[in-house]
Design a protein around this motif. Structure first.
Motif, PDB file in Angstrom:
ATOM      1  N   THR A 291       3.209   2.663 -10.987  1.00  0.00           N
ATOM      2  CA  THR A 291       1.816   2.851 -10.573  1.00  0.00           C
ATOM      3  C   THR A 291       1.443   1.968  -9.392  1.00  0.00           C
ATOM      4  O   THR A 291       0.652   2.359  -8.549  1.00  0.00           O
ATOM      5  N   ILE A 292       1.991   0.743  -9.337  1.00  0.00           N
ATOM      6  CA  ILE A 292       1.582  -0.121  -8.242  1.00  0.00           C
ATOM      7  C   ILE A 292       2.473   0.055  -7.016  1.00  0.00           C
ATOM      8  O   ILE A 292       2.523  -0.799  -6.139  1.00  0.00           O
ATOM      9  N   GLY A 293       3.160   1.189  -6.931  1.00  0.00           N
ATOM     10  CA  GLY A 293       3.857   1.531  -5.692  1.00  0.00           C
ATOM     11  C   GLY A 293       5.249   0.950  -5.555  1.00  0.00           C
ATOM     12  O   GLY A 293       5.810   0.913  -4.457  1.00  0.00           O
ATOM     13  N   ILE A 294       5.855   0.500  -6.676  1.00  0.00           N
ATOM     14  CA  ILE A 294       7.174  -0.134  -6.599  1.00  0.00           C
ATOM     15  C   ILE A 294       8.231   0.837  -6.082  1.00  0.00           C
ATOM     16  O   ILE A 294       9.067   0.480  -5.250  1.00  0.00           O
ATOM     17  N   SER A 295       8.186   2.092  -6.545  1.00  0.00           N
ATOM     18  CA  SER A 295       9.267   3.011  -6.184  1.00  0.00           C
ATOM     19  C   SER A 295       9.268   3.321  -4.699  1.00  0.00           C
ATOM     20  O   SER A 295      10.319   3.301  -4.063  1.00  0.00           O
ATOM     21  N   SER A 296       8.069   3.582  -4.133  1.00  0.00           N
ATOM     22  CA  SER A 296       8.093   3.930  -2.708  1.00  0.00           C
ATOM     23  C   SER A 296       8.371   2.699  -1.851  1.00  0.00           C
ATOM     24  O   SER A 296       8.962   2.805  -0.777  1.00  0.00           O
ATOM     25  N   ALA A 297       7.983   1.506  -2.345  1.00  0.00           N
ATOM     26  CA  ALA A 297       8.319   0.287  -1.605  1.00  0.00           C
ATOM     27  C   ALA A 297       9.829   0.076  -1.589  1.00  0.00           C
ATOM     28  O   ALA A 297      10.413  -0.258  -0.555  1.00  0.00           O
ATOM     29  N   ALA A 298      10.471   0.313  -2.755  1.00  0.00           N
ATOM     30  CA  ALA A 298      11.922   0.173  -2.817  1.00  0.00           C
ATOM     31  C   ALA A 298      12.604   1.187  -1.897  1.00  0.00           C
ATOM     32  O   ALA A 298      13.550   0.860  -1.175  1.00  0.00           O
TER      33      ALA A 298
END
Lengths: 354, 305
Positions: A110-117
């Motif tokens: 939810t806090i955007g970890i996947s797209s940041a990775a």
């Protein structure tokens, strides 16, 4: 003279613990079963004997047994352990995120970890920029994925230092980070070569195929740390569910607890994403399946979520290995899990309403 | 045994960003008694009680609990002395009634739930006559039952003072009376200092030992219901005309429709053109024109303050 309600309450908890133990046994059986699942025709009994011999230090007798042991011990065993760690870690992170944001739609990403990775991976693959300069390209990619997946938590920490951050605001910061990193990634991919695009695509799928014994220590440690952290704070997370003011008045600082949980979730999820890519669905749905069975008290929700998550990934990974074509595990968890989840939701007891 | 609690509010001010809510509040209250805070919406009643237990930090002045500045206490230390019952409950992920009330033991308890904690929870539920709801889920309950469960959570804290933010606002008359009688009885039996925010002047007048009337972020008047609930105070604070009648030694407020503007029994109300003495007097005092006009502010809506 003790109140008879006390006994009723204790009996409820004994049933919950019994359920948890049964779930744990189920996960253990599935884990041992998963050792036998491969292209090579190994039965459950053979896989178990390979494992038992290896643990007992008995060397494999004969070529066939030697190959079997190699598959069971060097391929399937680390994959099972990593599956448990990944599923457990994602599910616990999801349960914690849902509790502290009081939002049933929250999950570890939810806090955007996947797209940041993904952005970290993209700049490593396309631009060759790595936060950790190392000779190995793959290590550079993993390091980038890890470093960038901490960016959303850093942003939330930064905002939290100079103003009070509400749960909704945290989710919105996460969504903003997600869109921002996605936009950067798309921009870079626009001019990338086909080979680079394929590599990035594979990263985004989410698969257990890349895990081996070297992935076990970081994943297991991160899962264990996340599980201990969440169990230690389970009471506080329960209090937080009463609302902002009520939790202050019960001695729990809501903002501080929330930020601590976000950092822990980010670290645990970052480790998982590094070794498996982004496996969706488990972090969102495993806690909800656990809630259907044991309710929302974090003290029982967290262990049961972990077991449901571990079971889901182990099971889905077995299906992946049985099917031809090497489907990514995230596809299977979602394809098999979603209808099952809808069925549970339909059959749920009324009292378990969200 | 629970001993008496003193709350000293010393020159407390509070502003959200730049808009002041509380201005220089000075107040000493001590238990055991049943205190009601009255005042129109947005006057700072909730803000005031939130400053008492550090949910909010005053931007000026200090709040002392038994002589200790709350800003130097941890939330947990305060939670052992002061219970709080919020205006609304979150039920995103509902727990059972027992688990909800068990939260009240959090400031005292360790990680494990002890039999003593459970004993306190079940006894509190029995005291409030909701023992039969123990294993029900919070979201399944009616508004009156939820209010009692939240009250039970506050009582399970075993506090010396209990602050309640509009405990009666969602309830029907029977439950309003029931909750207020219960709170007054608790203040006697458990020797608690009970402070509630209330919008119903008559309920407050009927049960409270002491009334704090707020106006524009300040304490306008304090005292017994008979001293504070007067037609003049109601007009000054709420901008509403009223008539006070005696109800067994306690005041009872009969409100008038603001459009009518006149409460004289013989006066024509909205058709009054100033023939009656009180209308004429009021108009001349306000410097208004010849046409009768009610107070300019509309009747405050019931709702969160």
């Amino acid at each position: 003279m003790a109140h008879r309600g006390v006994a009723t309450y204790r009996a409820l908890w004994r049933r919950r613990l019994l359920f948890t133990l049964a779930m744990a046994a189920g996960v253990a059986v599935l884990a041992v079963y998963s050792l036998s699942v491969s292209d090579f025709n190994i039965t459950f009994a053979e896989a178990f004997s390979c494992l038992a011999d290896h643990v007992a230090g008995v060397p494999p007798d004969g070529y066939i047994k030697w190959i079997m042991t190699d598959i069971v011990i060097n391929d399937n065993a680390p994959r099972a352990i990593c599956g448990i760690a990944a599923g457990g870690s994602l599910a616990v992170s999801g349960a914690v995120m849902q509790s502290v944001t009081r939002n049933p739609l929250a999950d570890p990403y939810t806090i955007g970890i996947s797209s940041a990775a993904m952005f970290g991976v993209t700049i490593a693959v396309i631009l060759g920029i790595a936060v950790l300069p190392s000779g190995l390209e793959e290590a550079g990619v993993i390091a980038n994925a890890f470093a960038f997946s901490l960016a959303p938590a850093a942003a939330i920490l930064f905002v939290a230092t100079f103003r009070k951050v509400t749960p909704t605001m945290m989710v919105l910061i996460g969504i903003a980070m997600m869109y921002m990193f996605s936009a950067f990634t798309t921009f870079l991919k626009f001019n990338a070569t086909d080979d680079a695009l394929a590599e990035i695509f594979e990263w985004g799928l989410g698969t257990m195929a890349g895990t081996d014994w070297s992935s076990v220590p970081p994943m297991a440690v991160s899962f264990a740390a996340m599980a201990l952290f969440s169990m230690a704070l389970a009471n506080k997370m329960n209090v937080l569910s009463a609302g902002e003011n009520a939790s202050s008045s019960l001695g729990v600082n809501p903002a501080r607890l929330r930020v601590a949980c976000f950092v822990a979730v980010s670290l645990a999820t970052a480790v998982t994403v590094c070794f498996t890519g982004t496996i969706g669905f488990v972090g969102l749905v495993a806690p909800h399946i656990a809630r259907l069975f044991v309710g929302s008290d974090n003290k029982i929700l967290i262990p049961v979520s972990a077991l449901v998550g571990a079971f889901t990934i182990l099971g889905a990974d077995c299906i992946v290995r049985l099917l031809p074509g090497g489907l990514p595990v995230g596809v299977v968890t979602a394809l098999v899990g979603s209808p099952l989840f809808l069925y549970f939701l339909y059959r749920q007891r009324k009292s378990m309403a969200w | 045994m629970v001993t008496k609690m003193e709350i000293a509010i010393e020159n407390v001010s509070f502003s959200y960003d730049s808009s002041p809510v509380l201005r220089d509040i000075r107040l000493d209250i001590g238990g055991p008694q049943f205190i009601s805070i009255l005042g129109p919406n947005g006057v700072g009643k909730s803000t005031l009680i939130h400053c008492m237990n550090k949910i909010l930090k005053p931007t000026g002045g200090a709040v002392l609990l038994d002589g200790r500045d709350v800003s130097e206490c941890t939330l947990k230390e305060i939670a052992r002395k002061v219970g709080y019952v919020p205006h609304t409950a979150s039920d995103a992920f509902p727990l059972t009634v027992v688990d909800t009330v068990l939260m009240g033991r959090h400031p005292h308890a360790g990680w494990r739930t002890t039999d003593d904690d459970l004993e306190i929870v079940y006894r509190t539920l029995d005291d409030l006559e909701i023992g039969h709801l123990a294993m029900r889920y919070f979201n399944e309950l009616s508004a009156g039952q939820r209010q009692k469960v939240m009250l039970a959570r506050g009582l399970a804290q075993k506090p010396k003072a209990l602050l309640l933010d509009e405990p009666t606002s969602n309830l029907d008359v029977k439950h309003q009376l029931g909750i207020c009688r219960l709170l007054r009885d608790l203040s006697r039996r458990e020797r608690l200092l009970v402070v509630i925010i209330c919008h119903d002047l008559n309920i407050a007048a009927k049960y409270a030992d002491f009334i704090i009337l707020m106006h524009e972020g300040r304490v306008y008047d304090v005292g017994s219901p008979g001293q504070v609930i007067t037609a003049d105070n109601v007009r000054a604070v709420y901008g509403v005309e009223s008539r006070i009648i005696d109800d067994g030694g306690r005041p009872h407020v009969v409100l008038s429709d603001p459009a009518e503007g006149c409460m004289e029994p013989l006066c024509g109300g909205s058709r009054c053109v100033g023939d009656c003495a009180s209308c004429a007097e009021r108009r001349s005092a306000a410097g208004a024109g010849p046409a009768p006009s009610g107070p300019s502010e509309p009747l405050p809506a019931q709702g969160p303050g």
